[in-house]
Design an enzyme around this catalytic site. Structure first.
Site, PDB file in Angstrom:
ATOM      1  N   TYR A  64       0.827  -1.201   0.000  1.00  0.00           N
ATOM      2  CA  TYR A  64       0.000   0.000   0.000  1.00  0.00           C
ATOM      3  C   TYR A  64       0.866   1.259   0.000  1.00  0.00           C
ATOM      4  O   TYR A  64       1.371   1.697   1.042  1.00  0.00           O
ATOM      5  CB  TYR A  64      -0.933   0.027   1.213  1.00  0.00           C
ATOM      6  CG  TYR A  64      -1.862  -1.170   1.322  1.00  0.00           C
ATOM      7  CD1 TYR A  64      -2.222  -1.926   0.205  1.00  0.00           C
ATOM      8  CD2 TYR A  64      -2.385  -1.544   2.561  1.00  0.00           C
ATOM      9  CE1 TYR A  64      -3.069  -3.011   0.324  1.00  0.00           C
ATOM     10  CE2 TYR A  64      -3.238  -2.635   2.677  1.00  0.00           C
ATOM     11  CZ  TYR A  64      -3.572  -3.364   1.561  1.00  0.00           C
ATOM     12  OH  TYR A  64      -4.415  -4.440   1.677  1.00  0.00           O
ATOM     13  N   HIS A 148       0.356 -12.168   1.501  1.00  0.00           N
ATOM     14  CA  HIS A 148      -0.401 -11.244   0.667  1.00  0.00           C
ATOM     15  C   HIS A 148      -0.476 -11.751  -0.773  1.00  0.00           C
ATOM     16  O   HIS A 148       0.520 -11.785  -1.481  1.00  0.00           O
ATOM     17  CB  HIS A 148       0.258  -9.864   0.695  1.00  0.00           C
ATOM     18  CG  HIS A 148      -0.658  -8.747   0.318  1.00  0.00           C
ATOM     19  ND1 HIS A 148      -0.254  -7.426   0.293  1.00  0.00           N
ATOM     20  CD2 HIS A 148      -1.967  -8.731  -0.041  1.00  0.00           C
ATOM     21  CE1 HIS A 148      -1.266  -6.662  -0.047  1.00  0.00           C
ATOM     22  NE2 HIS A 148      -2.318  -7.437  -0.267  1.00  0.00           N
TER      23      HIS A 148
END
Length: 334
Positions: A64, A148
């Site tokens: 992010y 992830h």
């Protein structure tokens, strides 16, 4: 109808880890400059307002904003008592120097691309990623660590990354371990075949997609594990009370039949005195395995809007009516 002010009450613990999440979680992708620049002061204000509203679960990732979300979230939480909140981050994408920068990140975040992402689910990659996350956040530990998006890396993720996380959990370095993905079938495999405690399920148990009923949700119940629901708006279409052509569904332009279905669901929600957005936030809690819904939040106003949506209790009969009309699967628990 709304929930009482203590809306962030605990729904349940994460497996047998002792961790408890508030029902509503703060998703940190937006404060990583997702799609647009978010000033530092807006990011800090978003965390402050979330805290004041009772939110105590915060999720982030190196992905992010190439570390920006982790840095901002850590800064905002640093002065708060460490045992008063739960924070999660992710491994699998190492941030390494970018040898051919073009000036801006190419994966949706409005940040400089001096760094780039490198897939790595090795044991060394996991340890290095966590170390770098702790440096960026300035925190002394993480509560939950997720793999992830290991979609194309099952073997390395299952055979190397997950055992590395299990070792860290055994040493007390982290409290819970899991996986976050946009698909449910592989998440079910992680729950059944590895040491995962919890999965972050994005977009696969929503008003428009209940495919997780085929695999990950029964797997979680069978093995006594937990699910954090994310992507409940399916990347945009369900984030509007009146869906329309041109909106996005799963990061693409929504097909006409999906838009029509969303419109039909919205009409039923309105007939019951609710709204499509509020129903989208509440729907994942129809399944007992879901411990938390995490929503992306980038500004104080965005947080307050999400808190208000979460506080709205679904009207009696809404889910049963949607199911009877064929707008939800018949096996949705209501």
């Amino acid at each position: 109808m709304t929930r009482p002010q203590e809306h962030a009450r605990h729904r349940g613990s994460i497996a047998d880890t002792g961790l408890e999440l508030t029902e509503l979680g703060f998703g940190g992708s937006v404060i990583g400059n997702l799609y647009r620049v978010s000033p530092d002061e807006d990011a800090a204000a978003a965390v402050d307002v979330a805290w004041n509203a009772g939110i105590r679960y915060f999720d982030t990732a190196p992905h992010y904003g190439l570390g920006l979300s982790e840095h901002r979230l850590g800064l905002a939480l640093r002065e708060r008592r460490r045992d008063s909140y739960v924070i999660s981050s992710k491994v699998g994408r190492l941030l390494v120097p970018n040898e051919v920068p073009r000036g801006v990140d190419s994966e949706g975040f409005v940040v400089r691309d001096d760094l780039c992402r490198q897939w790595d689910f090795s044991r060394d990659g996991v340890l290095r990623s966590i170390e770098e996350t702790l440096r960026r956040t300035g925190l002394d530990r993480l509560d939950i660590v997720y793999l992830h998006d290991p979609d194309d890396h099952w073997r390395q993720a299952a055979d190397h990354a997950m055992p590395a996380l299990a070792d860290l959990r055994g040493q007390g370095v982290v409290s819970a371990i899991g996986v976050g993905m946009n698909q449910s079938a592989m998440l079910a495999r992680f729950l059944r075949e590895t040491a995962a405690d919890v999965v972050m399920l994005a977009g696969r148990y929503t008003l428009l997609d209940q495919s997780a009923l085929d695999d990950v949700l029964p797997a979680a119940q069978e093995h006594g594990k937990s699910v954090v629901a994310a992507g409940v708006f399916n990347s945009g279409l369900l984030a509007h009370d009146r869906p329309a052509q041109g909106m996005t569904y799963d990061y693409r332009a929504a097909p006409a039949q999906i838009v029509a279905r969303a419109q039909a669901i919205a009409e039923v929600c309105e007939w019951h005195g609710s709204s499509l957005r509020a129903a989208a936030v509440s729907f994942p809690f129809t399944h007992a395995a879901v411990a938390n819904v995490t929503l992306g939040m980038g500004t104080a106003a965005h947080v307050l809007q999400n808190v208000d949506l979460h506080r709205q209790v679904p009207p009696p009969g809404l889910w049963a009516d949607l199911r009877a009309r064929g707008l939800l699967r018949r096996d949705v628990p209501v």
